[in-house]
Design a protein around this motif. Structure first.
Motif, mmCIF file in Angstrom:
data_model
loop_
_atom_site.group_PDB
_atom_site.id
_atom_site.type_symbol
_atom_site.label_atom_id
_atom_site.label_comp_id
_atom_site.label_asym_id
_atom_site.label_seq_id
_atom_site.Cartn_x
_atom_site.Cartn_y
_atom_site.Cartn_z
ATOM 1 N N LEU A 245 1.030 18.449 1.899
ATOM 2 C CA LEU A 245 0.721 17.059 2.240
ATOM 3 C C LEU A 245 0.695 16.177 1.002
ATOM 4 C CD1 LEU A 245 -2.189 17.667 4.795
ATOM 5 C CD2 LEU A 245 0.212 17.152 5.308
ATOM 6 N N GLY A 246 0.235 16.734 -0.107
ATOM 7 C CA GLY A 246 0.091 15.934 -1.322
ATOM 8 C C GLY A 246 1.389 15.659 -2.036
ATOM 9 N N THR A 247 2.432 16.438 -1.749
ATOM 10 C CA THR A 247 3.699 16.255 -2.457
ATOM 11 C C THR A 247 4.759 15.592 -1.590
ATOM 12 O OG1 THR A 247 4.372 18.505 -1.811
ATOM 13 C CG2 THR A 247 3.316 18.233 -3.958
ATOM 14 N N ARG A 248 4.390 15.186 -0.376
ATOM 15 C CA ARG A 248 5.367 14.511 0.482
ATOM 16 C C ARG A 248 5.775 13.188 -0.133
ATOM 17 N NH1 ARG A 248 3.774 12.488 4.807
ATOM 18 N NH2 ARG A 248 5.824 12.361 5.728
ATOM 19 N N SER A 249 7.053 12.887 -0.064
ATOM 20 C CA SER A 249 7.545 11.626 -0.615
ATOM 21 C C SER A 249 7.140 10.472 0.282
ATOM 22 C CB SER A 249 9.075 11.654 -0.738
ATOM 23 O OG SER A 249 9.671 11.844 0.530
ATOM 24 N N ARG A 250 6.949 9.311 -0.335
ATOM 25 C CA ARG A 250 6.575 8.121 0.405
ATOM 26 C C ARG A 250 7.753 7.176 0.484
ATOM 27 N NH1 ARG A 250 0.951 6.811 -2.598
ATOM 28 N NH2 ARG A 250 2.119 7.525 -4.390
ATOM 29 N N GLY A 251 7.883 6.530 1.608
ATOM 30 C CA GLY A 251 9.021 5.632 1.826
ATOM 31 C C GLY A 251 8.964 4.392 0.981
ATOM 32 N N LEU A 252 10.080 3.683 0.933
ATOM 33 C CA LEU A 252 10.169 2.442 0.147
ATOM 34 C C LEU A 252 9.920 1.197 0.986
ATOM 35 C CD1 LEU A 252 13.342 3.283 -1.982
ATOM 36 C CD2 LEU A 252 10.939 3.479 -2.671
ATOM 37 N N ALA A 253 9.622 1.369 2.276
ATOM 38 C CA ALA A 253 9.439 0.200 3.134
ATOM 39 C C ALA A 253 8.312 -0.674 2.619
ATOM 40 C CB ALA A 253 9.124 0.661 4.564
ATOM 41 N N GLY A 254 8.594 -1.937 2.431
ATOM 42 C CA GLY A 254 7.574 -2.891 2.003
ATOM 43 C C GLY A 254 7.356 -2.936 0.512
ATOM 44 N N SER B 121 0.826 -1.205 0.000
ATOM 45 C CA SER B 121 0.000 0.000 0.000
ATOM 46 C C SER B 121 0.864 1.260 0.000
ATOM 47 C CB SER B 121 -0.924 0.018 1.220
ATOM 48 O OG SER B 121 -1.638 1.241 1.288
ATOM 49 N N LEU B 122 0.516 2.210 -0.853
ATOM 50 C CA LEU B 122 1.218 3.486 -0.918
ATOM 51 C C LEU B 122 0.341 4.637 -0.420
ATOM 52 C CD1 LEU B 122 3.043 3.183 -4.363
ATOM 53 C CD2 LEU B 122 3.983 2.839 -2.085
ATOM 54 N N THR B 123 -0.773 4.299 0.224
ATOM 55 C CA THR B 123 -1.690 5.324 0.713
ATOM 56 C C THR B 123 -1.095 6.063 1.902
ATOM 57 O OG1 THR B 123 -3.581 3.967 0.028
ATOM 58 C CG2 THR B 123 -4.015 5.773 1.559
ATOM 59 N N ARG B 124 -1.081 7.376 1.831
ATOM 60 C CA ARG B 124 -0.656 8.195 2.964
ATOM 61 C C ARG B 124 -1.867 8.429 3.861
ATOM 62 N NH1 ARG B 124 2.098 12.351 -1.107
ATOM 63 N NH2 ARG B 124 0.450 11.389 -2.317
ATOM 64 N N ILE B 125 -1.717 8.184 5.139
ATOM 65 C CA ILE B 125 -2.836 8.253 6.077
ATOM 66 C C ILE B 125 -2.575 9.359 7.083
ATOM 67 C CG2 ILE B 125 -4.268 6.954 7.702
ATOM 68 C CD1 ILE B 125 -3.097 4.391 6.425
ATOM 69 N N TYR B 126 -3.475 10.335 7.127
ATOM 70 C CA TYR B 126 -3.362 11.450 8.061
ATOM 71 C C TYR B 126 -4.559 11.444 9.002
ATOM 72 C CZ TYR B 126 0.108 13.263 4.747
ATOM 73 O OH TYR B 126 1.201 13.422 3.928
ATOM 74 N N ALA B 127 -4.285 11.355 10.292
ATOM 75 C CA ALA B 127 -5.332 11.438 11.310
ATOM 76 C C ALA B 127 -5.332 12.866 11.842
ATOM 77 C CB ALA B 127 -5.064 10.443 12.425
ATOM 78 N N ILE B 128 -6.419 13.578 11.604
ATOM 79 C CA ILE B 128 -6.510 14.987 11.980
ATOM 80 C C ILE B 128 -7.051 15.064 13.405
ATOM 81 C CG2 ILE B 128 -7.495 17.218 11.374
ATOM 82 C CD1 ILE B 128 -7.629 16.253 8.496
ATOM 83 N N ALA B 129 -6.207 15.539 14.330
ATOM 84 C CA ALA B 129 -6.509 15.482 15.757
ATOM 85 C C ALA B 129 -6.508 16.881 16.357
ATOM 86 C CB ALA B 129 -5.474 14.608 16.476
ATOM 87 N N SER B 130 -7.160 16.983 17.507
ATOM 88 C CA SER B 130 -7.143 18.231 18.268
ATOM 89 C C SER B 130 -7.297 17.883 19.743
ATOM 90 C CB SER B 130 -8.272 19.173 17.834
ATOM 91 O OG SER B 130 -9.538 18.629 18.159
ATOM 92 N N GLY B 131 -6.833 18.776 20.583
ATOM 93 C CA GLY B 131 -6.956 18.532 22.019
ATOM 94 C C GLY B 131 -8.337 18.823 22.535
ATOM 95 N N LYS B 132 -9.024 19.761 21.892
ATOM 96 C CA LYS B 132 -10.344 20.164 22.334
ATOM 97 C C LYS B 132 -11.228 20.413 21.128
ATOM 98 C CE LYS B 132 -10.566 24.376 24.032
ATOM 99 N NZ LYS B 132 -11.440 25.045 23.028
ATOM 100 N N GLY B 133 -12.533 20.461 21.364
ATOM 101 C CA GLY B 133 -13.457 20.732 20.285
ATOM 102 C C GLY B 133 -13.535 22.212 19.966
ATOM 103 N N GLY B 134 -14.152 22.524 18.830
ATOM 104 C CA GLY B 134 -14.375 23.917 18.474
ATOM 105 C C GLY B 134 -13.217 24.617 17.816
ATOM 106 N N VAL B 135 -12.184 23.875 17.408
ATOM 107 C CA VAL B 135 -11.036 24.525 16.768
ATOM 108 C C VAL B 135 -11.098 24.438 15.240
ATOM 109 C CG1 VAL B 135 -9.572 24.117 18.767
ATOM 110 C CG2 VAL B 135 -9.594 22.444 16.905
ATOM 111 N N GLY B 136 -12.175 23.867 14.696
ATOM 112 C CA GLY B 136 -12.332 23.812 13.252
ATOM 113 C C GLY B 136 -11.702 22.607 12.591
ATOM 114 N N LYS B 137 -11.496 21.558 13.355
ATOM 115 C CA LYS B 137 -10.817 20.366 12.837
ATOM 116 C C LYS B 137 -11.575 19.740 11.668
ATOM 117 C CE LYS B 137 -11.312 17.086 15.653
ATOM 118 N NZ LYS B 137 -12.535 16.629 14.919
ATOM 119 N N SER B 138 -12.896 19.610 11.790
ATOM 120 C CA SER B 138 -13.674 18.969 10.728
ATOM 121 C C SER B 138 -13.727 19.828 9.471
ATOM 122 C CB SER B 138 -15.094 18.672 11.226
ATOM 123 O OG SER B 138 -15.075 17.747 12.295
ATOM 124 N N SER B 139 -13.824 21.145 9.643
ATOM 125 C CA SER B 139 -13.802 22.038 8.482
ATOM 126 C C SER B 139 -12.483 21.912 7.739
ATOM 127 C CB SER B 139 -14.014 23.488 8.919
ATOM 128 O OG SER B 139 -15.292 23.664 9.486
#
Length: 375
Positions: free
Chosen positions: A358-367, A111-129
């Motif tokens: 984020l879209g232009t970050r290089s992906r590793g060769l592992a695997g 798999s070459l899919t880059r996975i980003y988990a968008i996190a925040s410490g508290k609600g109301g900071v616009g994470k979902s937007s």
């Protein structure tokens, strides 16, 4: 002009995509019968995956248009049928593999899919937007993008992307809905908007697991997960189910919010995830005279990035600052993300800049197989 050949008709049908699965109808074995009259009239039977397919009119229209472009075709008739259980099973196995116990495809060595988990410490900071606008921006840049609305209790992604209704099921395979060329899956597609989800940790883990294993995502370039605020069950489950995922930490400039945001990023030390960067939202408000008002103070994003760099022992960049912008709010309310509905707004420009990084970050060769063999 002579009537078209079967090879020409087949080639034309290979340009017709199933709107939900995003594969052509020939590859999916949806083409059942093709009759070519000597006069050039073509009659084709297309098998739908399920009876009452909501996009059957789209399939019919696309098939007629594709065949109408073939030289020698004088007319087109499209008949619709429905796959048998055996045909659906064969299609599902072609897409997901045989067997009922499936692994998460994003964890496969290939798999070459880059996975980003968008996190925040508290609600109301616009994470979902931010998640919704980044997804659409990445898709607009030509990437294949998926979004998992992992905020089970506070799901909002379907509304922000203008999605309603239920996803299609092909036996035990779920087809994600598509909006703005982004594949989306959310618990909000299965419950009414006003109905609360009252689940404990094990149910949350199982729901997330099902979103990753039972949903047919196809070959994605980027998968975004909109996490709930804090470091609870879902954050832990994401680290367990997707060990290769990277964290994007969202904060506001306010120092109190920055301190809480650091906790969301510091979880990476325990889960062994990488922190891809920090995003500062609501950084300032542009006034009519061109000046800026720091509504929530300043410096929070820099503080979080610097402190997380020390905590995780690696450089954590501040990817960008997003100003307060009414276009982001209004776009989310009507399901039209600001990066599309107001592309020149200050927030949209900042969001597209972050998406480009984020879209232009290089992906590793592992695997990955390098195609080498002993001499």
């Amino acid at each position: 002009m002579p009537a078209p050949t079967r090879e020409e008709i087949r080639s034309a049908l290979e340009t017709v995509l199933d709107p939900e699965i995003r594969r052509n109808i020939v590859e999916l074995d949806m083409v059942d019968e093709v009759d070519i009259d000597p006069s050039g009239h073509v009659a084709v039977t297309v098998l739908l995956t399920v009876a009452g397919c909501p996009l059957k009119d789209t399939i019919t229209r696309d098939t007629e248009a594709a065949l109408g472009k073939v030289a020698g075709v004088t007319g087109v008739s499209v008949r619709l049928g429905v796959m048998t259980p055996e045909q659906r099973q064969a299609m599902r196995e072609k897409l997901q593999g045989a067997g009922t116990s499936r692994e998460i495809p994003f964890n496969a060595p290939s798999s070459l899919t880059r996975i980003y988990a968008i996190a925040s410490g508290k609600g109301g900071v616009g994470k979902s937007s931010i998640a919704a606008n980044l997804a659409v921006s990445l898709a607009a840049n030509g990437l294949r993008v998926g979004v998992v609305d992992a905020d089970i209790y506070g799901f909002s992604i379907p509304g922000m992307l203008g999605i309603s209704g239920n996803p299609t099921r092909v036996d035990d395979m779920i087809i994600p809905q598509v909006a703005h060329n982004v594949k989306v899956m959310s618990i909000g597609m299965f419950v009414p908007p006003s109905q609360p989800v009252v689940w404990r940790g094990p149910m949350l883990h199982r729901a997330l697991q099902q979103f990753l294993t039972d949903v047919f995502w196809g070959d994605l370039d980027v998968l975004l997960l909109d996490l709930p605020p804090g470091t609870g069950d879902i954050a832990i489950s994401v680290a367990q189910l997707l060990p290769g995922s990277e964290l994007l930490v969202v904060t506001t400039p306010q120092q109190a919010a920055a301190q809480v945001a650091e906790r969301a990023g510091s979880i990476a030390v325990q889960t062994r995830q990488r922190v891809a960067g920090v995003i500062e939202n609501m950084s300032w408000l542009e006034l009519p005279d061109g000046s800026r008002m720091d509504v929530f103070g300043s410096g929070g994003g820099d503080t979080v990035a610097a402190n997380l760099s020390r905590t995780v022992g690696a450089k954590v960049p501040l990817l960008g600052r997003i100003p307060l912008d009414t276009e982001v709010r209004s776009g989310a309310d009507v399901g039209a993300p600001a990066v599309l509905s107001a592309p020149d707004s200050p927030a949209s420009v900042a969001l597209r800049s972050i998406a480009s990084q984020l879209g232009t970050r290089s992906r590793g060769l592992a695997g990955r197989s390098l195609g080498l063999s002993p001499a």
